[in-house]
Design an enzyme around this catalytic site. Structure first.
Site, PDB file in Angstrom:
ATOM      1  N   CYS B  37       0.819  -1.202   0.000  1.00  0.00           N
ATOM      2  CA  CYS B  37       0.000   0.000   0.000  1.00  0.00           C
ATOM      3  C   CYS B  37       0.857   1.257   0.000  1.00  0.00           C
ATOM      4  O   CYS B  37       0.340   2.372  -0.047  1.00  0.00           O
ATOM      5  CB  CYS B  37      -0.923   0.032   1.219  1.00  0.00           C
ATOM      6  SG  CYS B  37      -1.936  -1.435   1.371  1.00  0.00           S
ATOM      7  N   CYS B 106      -2.991   8.886   5.901  1.00  0.00           N
ATOM      8  CA  CYS B 106      -1.701   8.865   6.589  1.00  0.00           C
ATOM      9  C   CYS B 106      -1.907   9.126   8.084  1.00  0.00           C
ATOM     10  O   CYS B 106      -1.244   8.521   8.937  1.00  0.00           O
ATOM     11  CB  CYS B 106      -0.768   9.926   6.022  1.00  0.00           C
ATOM     12  SG  CYS B 106      -0.730   9.994   4.223  1.00  0.00           S
TER      13      CYS B 106
HETATM   14  S1  FES Z   1       1.564   6.967   2.820  1.00  0.00           S
HETATM   15 FE1  FES Z   1       0.707   7.028   0.844  1.00  0.00          FE
HETATM   16  S2  FES Z   1      -0.287   8.919   0.827  1.00  0.00           S
HETATM   17 FE2  FES Z   1       0.642   8.872   2.748  1.00  0.00          FE
END
Ligand code: FES
Ligand SMILES: Cc1ncc(COP(=O)(O)O)c(C=O)c1O
Lengths: 403, 146
Positions: B37, B106
């Protein structure tokens, strides 16, 4: 004032060459005539300039000037070629072939045709980004009317074997379209011998202005397409609209210079690219994305394992490059091109595309090596994945919580 | 994308970077996210006998906003009780750092990291006797709540 960032994003766009700019200016001011005006000298002068540019563009790709249709850029050319041919030939079949690593302007156009009842085969590529010829051949069906394959990939710079794919298309009666937006001035193109039916071109990737491009439409064999934009019947009915003389003159001059400079530009780019690569590969766990041999020398696409791309870009604010990480966009999907190569998502998230151009200097390359190396080292110190890697943990064996 | 001054400050000078011994009984480790991700956050807290978080460390793989969010929460949790730490909401993190909407996840990750670290610490306290010391810290992966 902050000095301007070092520009290593020539695949996104290039500056207009000063020689090109100088040629364009008069066509905005004193020579402002409409090239379609047949009744006075303003129009005649503009028309002549447009036709000279048409010859310049044709000569870079070994085409006849009458095979060049002006458009607003490669996006429009791709739309015109694919939709135009599909619609004109739909009685013959409704199947098209393209490749998962194509530019969005090809993919989204094909998706639109899918909604209109066409059937699309989306080909995978090999790990090096190149098409497997047998896979391509196997996708051709009796009802296939068109195949669209890019010459040079915008993210990883790999060069597809257009001659071989095109030859097969000719044999099978499939119209062959090639997006060459990233190829002009980098790869020698001779359409007199290449079996290509349509080719999309853009000016701004080759030191010309934005907002102008062309579609090559073969006369022998004659390729017929439906127009998308109707109006005064300009460009032999294929693309109506008043021609932007200054833009066209700019594209012509840019392509003329590209033809003259291709050898020197490529040699320089290769030297700088090799230097950049040698410098950056000194870092541990750096991987090249895309084939290194079948590739334009201007492109270097690297994955810095265990460092996320956007955070890397943030650390090198004074370097203009682009990242395949999703975090730079709103989509949260990492680069579809790198995924199509079978790269893991984490390597896709960690990728940076460097693209070198005519005005790149050795000092700039050296500065970029230093900045990237410092930033990668700093971010790896911050990275829990780097710790795990150093502890000898294979990340693919860890069960992560999906979110 | 333009970053807020606070995000840039945490990125340039991240606070409390590092690791603590995950096997220690007074340390709670939370690891959230996934490399696929594009973000993995590791947050560790050291809790004293009074139940107060004495120290916090982080390591983050992720965008600048993810790094800033985790750096910020290490500052915020220090000196707090576990219950107080669990009160920290992602909205407060996002507000403090002026995160744009696409970067809200985040801050959610940072909130999840706190929950995971506290849960790990509490689990250890509940099973003090059975806990093997020197257990591999790397596979301590908590499910994200969202
Ligand atoms: S970790 Fe991917 S947008 Fe912040
Ligand atoms: C391979 C490829 N095709 C098409 C385009 C679109 O070109 P234009 O900007 O001229 O519409 C680009 C540039 O972004 C490209 O790289």
């Amino acid at each position: 004032m902050m000095p301007r960032p070092i520009y290593l994003d020539y695949s996104a766009t290039t500056p207009v060459d000063p020689r090109v700019l100088a040629k364009m200016i008069p066509w905005l001011s004193e020579n402002f005539g409409n090239p379609a005006s047949r009744s006075h000298a303003y129009g005649w002068a503009a028309e002549e300039a447009v036709e000279i540019a048409r010859e310049q563009v044709a000569s870079l790709i070994g085409a006849d000037p009458r095979e060049i249709v002006w458009t607003s850029g490669a996006t429009e050319s791709n739309n015109l070629a694919i939709k135009g041919a599909a619609r004109f030939h739909s009685a013959r079949g409704k199947h098209l072939i393209t490749v998962k690593t194509e530019h969005k302007s090809v993919l989204d156009t094909c998706r639109e045709l899918e909604r209109d009842g066409f059937e699309i085969t989306w080909l995978d590529v090999q790990e090096n980004g190149l098409i497997d010829f047998d896979v391509f051949a196997a996708a051709i069906r009796p009802d296939t009317i068109l195949a669209s394959v890019m010459l040079v990939n915008n993210e990883i710079g790999v060069i597809q074997d257009i001659a071989r794919l095109g030859t097969l298309c000719r044999e099978k009666g499939v119209i062959f379209h090639v997006d060459a937006a990233q190829a002009t001035g980098k790869v020698a193109i001779d359409l007199a011998s290449l079996p290509v039916d349509m080719m999309s071109l853009s000016a701004h990737k080759t030191y010309g202005p934005k907002g102008i491009g062309a579609l090559y439409v073969s006369r022998k064999p004659r390729v017929r397409i439906d127009a998308l934009i109707h109006g005064g019947g300009h460009e032999r009915g294929m693309r109506s609209g008043t021609l932007p003389t200054h833009q066209i003159v700019g594209m012509g001059e840019a392509y003329w210079i590209a033809r003259e400079n291709m050898g020197a530009d490529n040699e320089r780019a290769r030297w700088l690219r090799d230097r950049l690569m040698q410098g950056l590969m000194k870092l541990d766990q750096v991987f090249v994305n895309g084939d290194m041999d079948q590739r334009v020398p201007h492109n270097l696409n690297l994955s810095f394992n265990f460092v996320e791309g956007e955070s890397l870009l943030m650390g090198i604010k004074d370097v203009a490059v682009s990242s395949g990480s999703a975090c730079t966009s709103a989509s949260l999907e990492p680069s579809y091109v790198l995924r199509a190569l079978g790269r893991s998502d984490e390597l896709a998230h960690s990728s940076i595309r460097f693209s070198i151009g005519r005005f790149t200097t050795q000092d700039e390359i050296d500065a970029v090596i230093e900045k990237i190396s410092a930033s990668v080292s700093k971010l790896r110190e911050l990275s829990p994945l780097w710790d795990m890697h150093r502890d000898g943990i294979d990340l693919s064996t860890v069960q992560w919580a999906a979110h | 994308m333009a970053y807020s001054d606070k995000v840039l400050d945490h990125y340039d000078n991240p606070r409390n970077v590092g690791s603590m011994s995950a096997g220690d009984d007074d340390v709670g480790t939370g690891m959230v996210g996934a490399p696929a991700c594009g973000d993995v956050m590791k947050l560790q807290i050291k809790v004293n006998a009074e139940g107060i978080i004495e120290d916090a460390k982080f390591k983050t793989y992720g965008c600048g906003s993810a790094i800033a969010s985790s750096s910020l929460v290490t500052e915020w949790v220090k000196g707090k009780s576990l219950a107080e730490a669990l009160e920290i909401k992602n909205t407060a993190i996002a507000e403090e750092l002026a995160l744009p909407p696409v970067k809200i996840h985040c801050s959610i990750l940072a909130e999840d990291a706190i929950k995971a670290a506290v849960a790990d610490y509490r689990a250890k306290q509940g099973f003090v006797e059975e806990t093997e010391s020197g257990a591999c810290p790397a596979v301590v992966v908590e499910k994200a709540a969202a």
